[in-house]
Design a protein around this motif. Structure first.
Motif, mmCIF file in Angstrom:
data_model
loop_
_atom_site.group_PDB
_atom_site.id
_atom_site.type_symbol
_atom_site.label_atom_id
_atom_site.label_comp_id
_atom_site.label_asym_id
_atom_site.label_seq_id
_atom_site.Cartn_x
_atom_site.Cartn_y
_atom_site.Cartn_z
ATOM 1 N N GLY A 26 0.231 1.092 -8.207
ATOM 2 C CA GLY A 26 -0.616 2.087 -8.266
ATOM 3 C C GLY A 26 -2.010 1.424 -7.675
ATOM 4 N N PHE A 27 -2.291 0.071 -8.092
ATOM 5 C CA PHE A 27 -3.467 -0.380 -7.772
ATOM 6 C C PHE A 27 -3.305 -0.670 -6.039
ATOM 7 C CE2 PHE A 27 -6.162 -4.086 -6.555
ATOM 8 C CZ PHE A 27 -7.382 -3.956 -6.970
ATOM 9 N N PHE A 28 -2.290 -1.294 -5.405
ATOM 10 C CA PHE A 28 -2.267 -1.643 -3.973
ATOM 11 C C PHE A 28 -2.067 -0.204 -3.137
ATOM 12 C CE2 PHE A 28 -0.929 -5.726 -5.658
ATOM 13 C CZ PHE A 28 -2.066 -6.646 -4.921
ATOM 14 N N TYR A 29 -1.384 0.825 -3.707
ATOM 15 C CA TYR A 29 -1.336 1.935 -2.975
ATOM 16 C C TYR A 29 -2.872 2.689 -3.012
ATOM 17 C CZ TYR A 29 -0.250 6.858 -2.065
ATOM 18 O OH TYR A 29 -0.264 8.138 -1.454
ATOM 19 N N GLY A 30 -3.451 2.529 -4.288
ATOM 20 C CA GLY A 30 -4.795 3.074 -3.917
ATOM 21 C C GLY A 30 -5.702 2.232 -3.088
ATOM 22 N N LEU A 31 -5.535 1.216 -3.140
ATOM 23 C CA LEU A 31 -6.325 0.135 -2.321
ATOM 24 C C LEU A 31 -6.001 0.208 -0.795
ATOM 25 C CD1 LEU A 31 -8.427 -2.235 -2.643
ATOM 26 C CD2 LEU A 31 -6.415 -3.949 -2.508
ATOM 27 N N PHE A 32 -4.974 0.494 -0.390
ATOM 28 C CA PHE A 32 -4.532 0.538 0.973
ATOM 29 C C PHE A 32 -4.367 2.045 1.634
ATOM 30 C CE2 PHE A 32 -2.589 -3.815 -0.206
ATOM 31 C CZ PHE A 32 -3.655 -4.366 0.579
ATOM 32 N N SER A 33 -4.505 2.774 0.729
ATOM 33 C CA SER A 33 -4.121 4.398 1.305
ATOM 34 C C SER A 33 -5.409 5.082 1.702
ATOM 35 C CB SER A 33 -3.578 5.189 0.063
ATOM 36 O OG SER A 33 -4.501 5.351 -0.983
ATOM 37 N N THR A 34 -6.610 4.513 1.308
ATOM 38 C CA THR A 34 -7.694 5.247 1.941
ATOM 39 C C THR A 34 -8.536 4.437 2.861
ATOM 40 O OG1 THR A 34 -9.153 3.674 0.080
ATOM 41 C CG2 THR A 34 -8.308 6.026 -0.436
ATOM 42 N N GLN A 35 -9.254 5.081 3.825
ATOM 43 C CA GLN A 35 -9.865 4.590 5.002
ATOM 44 C C GLN A 35 -11.216 4.277 4.816
ATOM 45 O OE1 GLN A 35 -8.113 3.024 7.578
ATOM 46 N NE2 GLN A 35 -6.172 3.507 6.743
ATOM 47 N N ASN A 37 -14.837 2.311 2.668
ATOM 48 C CA ASN A 37 -15.247 1.074 2.490
ATOM 49 C C ASN A 37 -14.775 0.463 1.303
ATOM 50 O OD1 ASN A 37 -16.284 2.310 0.477
ATOM 51 N ND2 ASN A 37 -18.522 2.104 1.035
ATOM 52 N N ILE A 38 -14.954 -0.889 0.925
ATOM 53 C CA ILE A 38 -14.159 -1.612 -0.090
ATOM 54 C C ILE A 38 -14.471 -1.035 -1.627
ATOM 55 C CG2 ILE A 38 -16.100 -3.413 -0.466
ATOM 56 C CD1 ILE A 38 -12.302 -4.094 -0.495
ATOM 57 N N PHE A 39 -15.543 -0.459 -1.792
ATOM 58 C CA PHE A 39 -16.035 0.082 -3.153
ATOM 59 C C PHE A 39 -15.140 1.239 -3.307
ATOM 60 C CE2 PHE A 39 -18.579 2.949 -5.743
ATOM 61 C CZ PHE A 39 -18.576 2.145 -6.961
ATOM 62 N N VAL A 40 -14.998 2.082 -2.365
ATOM 63 C CA VAL A 40 -14.251 3.408 -2.752
ATOM 64 C C VAL A 40 -12.760 2.968 -2.607
ATOM 65 C CG1 VAL A 40 -13.322 5.522 -1.627
ATOM 66 C CG2 VAL A 40 -15.718 4.751 -1.621
ATOM 67 N N LYS A 41 -12.401 1.932 -2.242
ATOM 68 C CA LYS A 41 -10.894 1.413 -2.302
ATOM 69 C C LYS A 41 -10.617 0.764 -3.553
ATOM 70 C CE LYS A 41 -9.879 0.518 2.482
ATOM 71 N NZ LYS A 41 -9.185 -0.543 3.428
ATOM 72 N N LEU A 42 -11.568 0.026 -3.972
ATOM 73 C CA LEU A 42 -11.383 -0.501 -5.358
ATOM 74 C C LEU A 42 -11.214 0.631 -6.464
ATOM 75 C CD1 LEU A 42 -13.602 -3.645 -5.255
ATOM 76 C CD2 LEU A 42 -11.071 -3.533 -5.478
ATOM 77 N N ILE A 43 -12.187 1.286 -6.421
ATOM 78 C CA ILE A 43 -12.161 2.511 -7.429
ATOM 79 C C ILE A 43 -10.821 3.451 -7.244
ATOM 80 C CG2 ILE A 43 -13.272 4.791 -8.226
ATOM 81 C CD1 ILE A 43 -14.984 2.346 -8.691
ATOM 82 N N SER A 44 -10.340 3.593 -6.113
ATOM 83 C CA SER A 44 -9.251 4.231 -6.016
ATOM 84 C C SER A 44 -7.878 3.470 -6.515
ATOM 85 C CB SER A 44 -9.052 4.654 -4.368
ATOM 86 O OG SER A 44 -7.829 5.318 -4.044
ATOM 87 N N GLY A 45 -8.076 2.279 -6.266
ATOM 88 C CA GLY A 45 -6.963 1.386 -6.752
ATOM 89 C C GLY A 45 -6.925 1.319 -8.437
ATOM 90 N N LEU A 46 -8.275 1.316 -8.989
ATOM 91 C CA LEU A 46 -8.132 1.425 -10.438
ATOM 92 C C LEU A 46 -7.982 2.719 -10.820
ATOM 93 C CD1 LEU A 46 -11.648 -0.325 -10.923
ATOM 94 C CD2 LEU A 46 -9.291 -1.439 -11.582
ATOM 95 N N ILE A 47 -8.055 3.906 -10.178
ATOM 96 C CA ILE A 47 -7.637 5.161 -10.496
ATOM 97 C C ILE A 47 -6.178 5.395 -10.553
ATOM 98 C CG2 ILE A 47 -7.812 7.695 -9.999
ATOM 99 C CD1 ILE A 47 -10.718 7.174 -9.712
ATOM 100 N N HIS A 48 -5.576 4.975 -9.648
ATOM 101 C CA HIS A 48 -4.428 4.893 -9.027
ATOM 102 C C HIS A 48 -3.483 4.114 -10.268
ATOM 103 C CE1 HIS A 48 -5.004 6.799 -5.556
ATOM 104 N NE2 HIS A 48 -3.833 7.359 -5.504
ATOM 105 N N SER A 49 -4.104 3.145 -10.765
ATOM 106 C CA SER A 49 -3.276 2.050 -11.589
ATOM 107 C C SER A 49 -3.553 2.417 -13.240
ATOM 108 C CB SER A 49 -3.848 0.714 -11.430
ATOM 109 O OG SER A 49 -5.146 0.534 -12.022
ATOM 110 N N MET A 50 -4.407 3.606 -13.670
ATOM 111 C CA MET A 50 -4.382 4.034 -14.766
ATOM 112 C C MET A 50 -2.997 4.599 -15.369
ATOM 113 S SD MET A 50 -7.474 3.557 -15.879
ATOM 114 C CE MET A 50 -8.927 2.725 -15.241
ATOM 115 N N VAL A 51 -2.114 5.049 -14.623
ATOM 116 C CA VAL A 51 -1.003 5.662 -15.289
ATOM 117 C C VAL A 51 -0.318 4.498 -15.856
ATOM 118 C CG1 VAL A 51 1.054 7.042 -14.681
ATOM 119 C CG2 VAL A 51 -1.020 7.812 -13.812
#
Length: 87
Positions: A26-35, A37-51
């Motif tokens: 989930g973290f890597f999917y959220g990190l690499f799925s968005t195009q 900046n790095i802040f949005v990528k980290l937040i997306s990775g954290l949100i995807h890893s919550m499950v």
């Protein structure tokens, strides 16, 4: 501490490994799925890893429940043996 029935210990460890794999996926999917900046990528990775983290917490709580159950059975057996010796 290992649980008395080996199959419960094995099942919980396999499920825990799968939950941690879900966290990393989930973290890597959220990190690499968005195009973005790095802040949005980290937040997306954290949100995807919550499950996956939720599953880790649930499995750890189950493991703690089984350990407490084993300890309470042992304490109950010891208390009964002390009570029988007194009588």
């Amino acid at each position: 501490m290992h649980l008395k029935p080996k199959y419960i210990n094995i099942i919980l460890n396999i499920l825990l490994g799968a939950a941690w794999a879900a966290v990393l996926y989930g973290f890597f999917y959220g990190l690499f799925s968005t195009q973005s900046n790095i802040f949005v990528k980290l937040i997306s990775g954290l949100i995807h890893s919550m499950v996956g983290l939720l599953f880790v917490l649930i499995i750890e709580a189950l493991y703690r429940f089984f350990i407490n159950h084993e300890l309470l059975k042992e304490q109950n057996r010891l208390l009964k043996s002390i009570k029988e010796k007194e009588n």
